[in-house]
Design an enzyme around this catalytic site. Structure first.
Site, PDB file in Angstrom:
ATOM      1  N   ASN A   1     -14.156  -6.016   3.338  1.00 33.99           N
ATOM      2  CA  ASN A   1     -13.749  -5.407   2.063  1.00 33.99           C
ATOM      3  C   ASN A   1     -12.598  -4.445   2.346  1.00 33.99           C
ATOM      4  O   ASN A   1     -12.817  -3.385   2.925  1.00 33.99           O
ATOM      5  CB  ASN A   1     -14.961  -4.652   1.467  1.00 33.99           C
ATOM      6  CG  ASN A   1     -14.592  -3.855   0.239  1.00 33.99           C
ATOM      7  OD1 ASN A   1     -13.536  -4.063  -0.359  1.00 33.99           O
ATOM      8  ND2 ASN A   1     -15.478  -2.936  -0.151  1.00 33.99           N
TER       9      ASN A   1
ATOM     10  N   LYS B   1     -10.994  -2.787   0.237  1.00 30.21           N
ATOM     11  CA  LYS B   1     -10.943  -1.705  -0.765  1.00 30.21           C
ATOM     12  C   LYS B   1      -9.502  -1.578  -1.284  1.00 30.21           C
ATOM     13  O   LYS B   1      -8.798  -2.582  -1.368  1.00 30.21           O
ATOM     14  CB  LYS B   1     -11.468  -0.399  -0.179  1.00 30.21           C
ATOM     15  CG  LYS B   1     -12.791  -0.559   0.540  1.00 30.21           C
ATOM     16  CD  LYS B   1     -13.430   0.760   0.845  1.00 30.21           C
ATOM     17  CE  LYS B   1     -14.616   0.542   1.747  1.00 30.21           C
ATOM     18  NZ  LYS B   1     -15.575   1.629   1.673  1.00 30.21           N
TER      19      LYS B   1
ATOM     20  N   HIS C   1     -20.398  -2.975  -5.956  1.00 29.78           N
ATOM     21  CA  HIS C   1     -20.174  -2.078  -4.814  1.00 29.78           C
ATOM     22  C   HIS C   1     -20.444  -0.643  -5.262  1.00 29.78           C
ATOM     23  O   HIS C   1     -20.140  -0.265  -6.399  1.00 29.78           O
ATOM     24  CB  HIS C   1     -18.739  -2.223  -4.308  1.00 29.78           C
ATOM     25  CG  HIS C   1     -18.515  -1.554  -2.989  1.00 29.78           C
ATOM     26  ND1 HIS C   1     -18.359  -0.189  -2.870  1.00 29.78           N
ATOM     27  CD2 HIS C   1     -18.451  -2.050  -1.722  1.00 29.78           C
ATOM     28  CE1 HIS C   1     -18.200   0.121  -1.595  1.00 29.78           C
ATOM     29  NE2 HIS C   1     -18.259  -0.991  -0.871  1.00 29.78           N
TER      30      HIS C   1
ATOM     31  N   GLU D   1     -18.955   1.980  -4.743  1.00 27.34           N
ATOM     32  CA  GLU D   1     -17.762   2.709  -5.209  1.00 27.34           C
ATOM     33  C   GLU D   1     -17.439   2.328  -6.652  1.00 27.34           C
ATOM     34  O   GLU D   1     -16.903   3.150  -7.409  1.00 27.34           O
ATOM     35  CB  GLU D   1     -16.582   2.446  -4.254  1.00 27.34           C
ATOM     36  CG  GLU D   1     -16.798   3.187  -2.930  1.00 27.34           C
ATOM     37  CD  GLU D   1     -16.105   2.580  -1.726  1.00 27.34           C
ATOM     38  OE1 GLU D   1     -15.223   1.718  -1.884  1.00 27.34           O
ATOM     39  OE2 GLU D   1     -16.474   2.968  -0.596  1.00 27.34           O
TER      40      GLU D   1
ATOM     41  N   GLU E   1     -26.177  -1.960   1.297  1.00 31.16           N
ATOM     42  CA  GLU E   1     -25.230  -0.959   1.793  1.00 31.16           C
ATOM     43  C   GLU E   1     -25.717   0.441   1.416  1.00 31.16           C
ATOM     44  O   GLU E   1     -25.492   0.886   0.274  1.00 31.16           O
ATOM     45  CB  GLU E   1     -23.854  -1.173   1.155  1.00 31.16           C
ATOM     46  CG  GLU E   1     -23.230  -2.507   1.470  1.00 31.16           C
ATOM     47  CD  GLU E   1     -21.706  -2.421   1.378  1.00 31.16           C
ATOM     48  OE1 GLU E   1     -21.061  -2.736   2.367  1.00 31.16           O
ATOM     49  OE2 GLU E   1     -21.198  -1.999   0.333  1.00 31.16           O
TER      50      GLU E   1
ATOM     51  N   GLY F   1     -18.391   4.354   5.207  1.00 34.89           N
ATOM     52  CA  GLY F   1     -17.221   5.141   5.593  1.00 34.89           C
ATOM     53  C   GLY F   1     -17.536   6.446   6.297  1.00 34.89           C
ATOM     54  O   GLY F   1     -16.654   7.288   6.468  1.00 34.89           O
TER      55      GLY F   1
ATOM     56  N   SER G   1     -20.509   1.345   7.800  1.00 34.81           N
ATOM     57  CA  SER G   1     -20.058   1.780   9.129  1.00 34.81           C
ATOM     58  C   SER G   1     -20.389   0.792  10.244  1.00 34.81           C
ATOM     59  O   SER G   1     -20.719   1.195  11.365  1.00 34.81           O
ATOM     60  CB  SER G   1     -20.622   3.177   9.460  1.00 34.81           C
ATOM     61  OG  SER G   1     -20.083   4.138   8.573  1.00 34.81           O
TER      62      SER G   1
HETATM   63  C1  PEP Z   1     -17.888  -1.123   2.393  1.00 28.77           C
HETATM   64  O1  PEP Z   1     -16.904  -0.665   1.826  1.00 28.77           O
HETATM   65  O2  PEP Z   1     -18.530  -2.013   1.832  1.00 28.77           O
HETATM   66  C2  PEP Z   1     -18.239  -0.612   3.708  1.00 28.77           C
HETATM   67  C3  PEP Z   1     -19.359  -1.010   4.243  1.00 28.77           C
HETATM   68  O3  PEP Z   1     -17.355   0.268   4.296  1.00 28.77           O
HETATM   69  P1  PEP Z   1     -17.382   0.791   5.825  1.00 28.77           P
HETATM   70  O4  PEP Z   1     -17.609  -0.408   6.701  1.00 28.77           O
HETATM   71  O5  PEP Z   1     -16.031   1.403   6.020  1.00 28.77           O
HETATM   72  O6  PEP Z   1     -18.497   1.773   5.925  1.00 28.77           O
END
Ligand code: PEP
Length: 248
Positions: A9, A11, A93, A95, A163, A169, A208
């Protein structure tokens, strides 16, 4: 047998230099490895598809509107994503849930819109930090799963991405035991609701995931791959994650 899946992703990141990274990634994949999906921002979908179309790398969107068309300035319909050559779309997601106040009902509708456009819906769920430290963590995640996944979901049209919001992040990840417990619970809920079909859904872990922790995370039986944010932006970071998944 579920095919392993590594989804990236991007983003709100991406430009010509990042598309060059995508070319590098596409060159190094073999068709027998895990499925790979890269989800760039909507304006880059067509160019990303051009770069990857003769490779095993698939392209996906990051969000779609539930409606097929209309007065929704700035939004993108699922059919428009499919028209670029993309084959999947992330919905729900955290976000999007956080920045845009998306509800479980809206996410269900988006998943159905994705299916109607022949896209696989990658439906995201996950708890906040307060919910992780509270007494009802698994119940919270189970309720979100129930409410975000529409009837009619199958292992072909839907992927679940677990997630934890506090892991996205931040460089923090749940313990392996917490990941195992959560993914096992999700599998049980899916088989309770959908019968044997519940075993066909891919369940991704996201939050992460890095080259340094991927191999351990992929030891969990019901972790079928990863949804990766930051570490999907460089082929040199994403490739070791793909390799760890392939070896798992
Ligand atoms: C994500 O945006 O779905 C995500 C898991 O980000 P990161 O791997 O940067 O934590």
């Amino acid at each position: 047998m579920r095919r392993k899946l590594a989804a990236g992703n991007w983003k709100m990141n991406g430009d010509a230099a990042l598309l060059a990274e995508l070319g590098t990634l596409a060159e190094h994949q073999n068709a027998n490895g895990p499925q790979i999906i890269i989800c760039p921002p909507a304006p880059l979908l067509s160019r990303a598809h051009e770069i990857t179309k003769d490779s095993p790398v698939d392209i996906g969107g990051q969000d779609c509107h539930a409606a097929t068309s209309g007065a929704h300035t700035g939004d993108v319909a699922a059919s428009m994503i499919a028209d670029t050559g993309a084959t999947s779309v992330i919905v729900g997601h955290s976000e999007r849930r956080g920045d845009h106040g998306e509800t479980n009902a809206e996410i269900r509708a988006k998943a159905q819109a994705a299916w109607a456009a022949n896209l696989t819906a990658i439906i995201c769920i996950g708890e906040s930090e307060a919910e992780r430290t509270g007494p009802d963590t698994l119940d919270v995640i189970a309720a979100q799963l129930d409410a975000s996944v529409p009837d009619g979901a199958t292992g072909e049209n839907t992927v679940i991405a677990y997630e934890p919001i506090w892991a996205i992040g931040t460089g923090r990840v749940p313990t392996l035991d917490q990941i195992i417990e959560t993914h096992d619970m999700i599998r049980t809920k899916l088989t309770d609701r959908f019968g044997k079909t519940g075993n066909a859904f891919r369940i991704l872990y996201g939050g992460s995931v890095k080259p340094t922790n991927a191999a351990e995370i992929f030891t969990a039986e019901n972790v079928d791959g990863a949804l990766v944010g930051g570490a999907s932006l460089k082929a040199a970071d994403f490739q070791p994650i793909i390799d760890a998944l392939d070896a798992s």
